[in-house]
Structures are given as C-alpha cells and as structure tokens.
Design a protein around this motif. Sequence first.
Motif, PDB file in Angstrom:
ATOM      1  N   THR A  90       0.873  -1.075  -0.004  1.00 41.94           N
ATOM      2  CA  THR A  90      -0.038  -0.042  -0.008  1.00 41.94           C
ATOM      3  C   THR A  90       1.002   1.369   0.043  1.00 41.94           C
ATOM      4  O   THR A  90       0.502   2.573  -0.074  1.00 41.94           O
ATOM      5  N   ARG A  91       2.100   1.072   0.145  1.00 36.65           N
ATOM      6  CA  ARG A  91       3.083   2.446   0.136  1.00 36.65           C
ATOM      7  C   ARG A  91       3.723   2.311  -1.560  1.00 36.65           C
ATOM      8  O   ARG A  91       4.513   1.368  -1.693  1.00 36.65           O
ATOM      9  N   PRO A  92       3.574   3.388  -1.968  1.00 33.00           N
ATOM     10  CA  PRO A  92       3.930   3.908  -3.411  1.00 33.00           C
ATOM     11  C   PRO A  92       5.370   4.030  -3.106  1.00 33.00           C
ATOM     12  O   PRO A  92       6.043   4.373  -2.481  1.00 33.00           O
ATOM     13  N   ASP A  93       6.078   3.759  -4.262  1.00 31.89           N
ATOM     14  CA  ASP A  93       7.480   4.141  -4.620  1.00 31.89           C
ATOM     15  C   ASP A  93       7.826   5.447  -4.284  1.00 31.89           C
ATOM     16  O   ASP A  93       8.944   6.150  -3.950  1.00 31.89           O
ATOM     17  N   SER A  94       6.937   6.290  -4.979  1.00 27.34           N
ATOM     18  CA  SER A  94       6.962   7.719  -4.834  1.00 27.34           C
ATOM     19  C   SER A  94       5.510   8.391  -5.095  1.00 27.34           C
ATOM     20  O   SER A  94       4.670   7.609  -5.508  1.00 27.34           O
ATOM     21  N   CYS A  95       5.256   9.549  -4.397  1.00 24.03           N
ATOM     22  CA  CYS A  95       4.101  10.341  -4.517  1.00 24.03           C
ATOM     23  C   CYS A  95       4.623  11.823  -4.403  1.00 24.03           C
ATOM     24  O   CYS A  95       5.182  12.305  -3.738  1.00 24.03           O
ATOM     25  N   THR A  96       4.246  12.413  -5.643  1.00 22.88           N
ATOM     26  CA  THR A  96       4.453  14.078  -5.880  1.00 22.88           C
ATOM     27  C   THR A  96       3.213  14.796  -6.361  1.00 22.88           C
ATOM     28  O   THR A  96       2.125  14.057  -6.803  1.00 22.88           O
ATOM     29  N   VAL A  97       2.977  15.985  -5.789  1.00 23.02           N
ATOM     30  CA  VAL A  97       2.055  16.916  -6.114  1.00 23.02           C
ATOM     31  C   VAL A  97       2.955  18.043  -6.763  1.00 23.02           C
ATOM     32  O   VAL A  97       3.702  18.868  -6.265  1.00 23.02           O
ATOM     33  N   ASP A  98       2.587  18.358  -8.019  1.00 24.42           N
ATOM     34  CA  ASP A  98       3.275  19.066  -8.982  1.00 24.42           C
ATOM     35  C   ASP A  98       4.954  19.416  -8.532  1.00 24.42           C
ATOM     36  O   ASP A  98       5.447  20.156  -8.698  1.00 24.42           O
ATOM     37  N   GLY A  99       5.459  17.662  -8.548  1.00 23.44           N
ATOM     38  CA  GLY A  99       6.816  17.846  -8.680  1.00 23.44           C
ATOM     39  C   GLY A  99       7.396  17.556  -7.139  1.00 23.44           C
ATOM     40  O   GLY A  99       8.548  17.630  -6.742  1.00 23.44           O
ATOM     41  N   VAL A 100       6.467  18.002  -6.163  1.00 20.11           N
ATOM     42  CA  VAL A 100       6.664  18.066  -4.477  1.00 20.11           C
ATOM     43  C   VAL A 100       6.609  16.872  -3.936  1.00 20.11           C
ATOM     44  O   VAL A 100       5.418  16.586  -4.343  1.00 20.11           O
ATOM     45  N   THR A 101       7.297  16.080  -3.299  1.00 18.66           N
ATOM     46  CA  THR A 101       7.057  15.022  -2.405  1.00 18.66           C
ATOM     47  C   THR A 101       5.879  15.228  -1.466  1.00 18.66           C
ATOM     48  O   THR A 101       5.807  16.272  -0.945  1.00 18.66           O
ATOM     49  N   CYS A 102       5.005  14.120  -1.492  1.00 22.23           N
ATOM     50  CA  CYS A 102       3.810  14.145  -0.685  1.00 22.23           C
ATOM     51  C   CYS A 102       4.439  13.830   0.882  1.00 22.23           C
ATOM     52  O   CYS A 102       5.418  13.129   0.883  1.00 22.23           O
ATOM     53  N   ALA A 103       3.696  14.368   1.777  1.00 19.03           N
ATOM     54  CA  ALA A 103       3.869  14.231   3.056  1.00 19.03           C
ATOM     55  C   ALA A 103       2.974  12.812   3.603  1.00 19.03           C
ATOM     56  O   ALA A 103       2.289  12.409   2.759  1.00 19.03           O
ATOM     57  N   GLY A 104       3.525  12.039   4.532  1.00 20.51           N
ATOM     58  CA  GLY A 104       2.854  11.251   5.113  1.00 20.51           C
ATOM     59  C   GLY A 104       3.352   9.816   4.985  1.00 20.51           C
ATOM     60  O   GLY A 104       3.016   8.640   4.999  1.00 20.51           O
ATOM     61  N   LEU A 105       4.640   9.867   4.107  1.00 14.44           N
ATOM     62  CA  LEU A 105       4.984   8.634   3.344  1.00 14.44           C
ATOM     63  C   LEU A 105       6.299   8.257   4.559  1.00 14.44           C
ATOM     64  O   LEU A 105       7.116   8.991   5.017  1.00 14.44           O
TER      65      LEU A 105
END
Length: 233
Positions: A218-233
């Motif tokens: 359930t954990r992705p290798d990467s998560c970004t919003v407009d190129g900025v890494t998501c919080a909570g990982l």
Amino acid sequence: MSRSRRAAPSPASAVTSSPWVLVAIGVVVMVVLLVVALGSVRGRRTFPTQGPTDPAMSLPGLPVASATGPSVTGGAPGAASRPVAPGLSPRSTVLPARPTPAASTGSPRGDVRPAPSAPPSPPPPAPRSAVTGRYGVVNTFDGGFIGEVLLVNAGRSAHGWTVRLTFPRGRLVTAWVEGAEQGPFGFDGRVFTYRSGVDLGAGASVPVRFHFEQTGTTRPDSCTVDGVTCAGL
C-alpha cells in the motif's frame, strides 16, 4: 707691193705644235685629282676594331650623351651613364621589384588551445506550487486497497494540480475526486497520474482517491504533487 695677211693659228694646231702644253695640262689635272682624293680621305672617320656592344654606339656620326649627365638607368646620382643615341630608348637594367607577400591569416597552430568557456549558468529553480499533498490509506482488503492524496492550497489564488504515484506493479481499478469536478487520469503499469478538472481555490482542500489491486504493497515508491514529494510517507 702689198703685204699678205697671215692667218691666225687655230687652238688645235697650237696644241699640236707645242707638246709642253699637253704636259702642263696633264700635271694640272693630276694635282686637282690628288687634292680631291686627300679631301675625301680627311672627311672619313676611323673606328676601333672592338667598339661598344650598344647599338647606339655603333652608329657612325651620331652624337652621344654627356658622361656627366643624369643617369637614364635608375642608377645613383653622379654615376656615369651609358651613351644614348638620339631617338633610341635606353635599355633599363633595373629589375622589377618583387611583390611583398601578404601577411598570413591562417588558423592558429594546433598546439594553441582556446580559452575554456564559462560553464552555462544553471536554470532558475521552478516556483514552488502552492498546492501540497499528503498520502494516506483509506481501506485495505484481500488483493487490493483504496488510498488517497489530500490536496491543500495554501496560496492566495486558485491553482491547478497534478498527482503522480509510482508502484512496482499492480492494476488500477478506478480513481476519483471527492466533492469536486473530475479530471483526467491514467496508469501505464507503474505510474498513476491524475490532473485537476478545475483549479483548487485558495485555502481549499480536496482528496484524490484511487483503487489499486495486486500492487503487493500500500506504500508507493514515490508520490508527488506538482513535483513536490507528498507528506505522510
């Protein structure tokens, strides 16, 4: 008794009767011929057997230029010039000047290296998006889960956004936005992309949710919003 008149003798009879007259006439003629011959001999000029090679000097009776006159061959002032016959051009002994070679403008030598140019300046950093995201899991079940990225616009104006998630494997079942207009999304086997249908207003928030199966995690290798890494990982 009358006297008889004698006839005057003729010139021919006088000459024949006086031989010395013929001798005198012959002597006078010879003297005249001798004088004429001497006069003709005096009028002639004798020339040396070895004369100058210049055609102008070999012409008899022609005046020559003064030896102290200006030089016609381009020599130094005061030097004796060659005799020149009137009406004949002197032969120049001055060789034509050689043309000066032009300065070489060839390429520099191979061992001369140009100065290294300054490295290009790095591009300015892209402006940071006002929309940020936080990753979370809403529900899990056998073989799959439902997750979400909570979007928050901390700016003072509305902004569009783009969410990207990367999984090692899996299959996307569906995706949606809670409480907002839907946008386009896709999954190419590893990368999930969702773009906003409408801009997110200033200070507003909205969750983007997605249903995945067979990801193994359930954990992705990467998560970004407009190129900025998501919080909570």
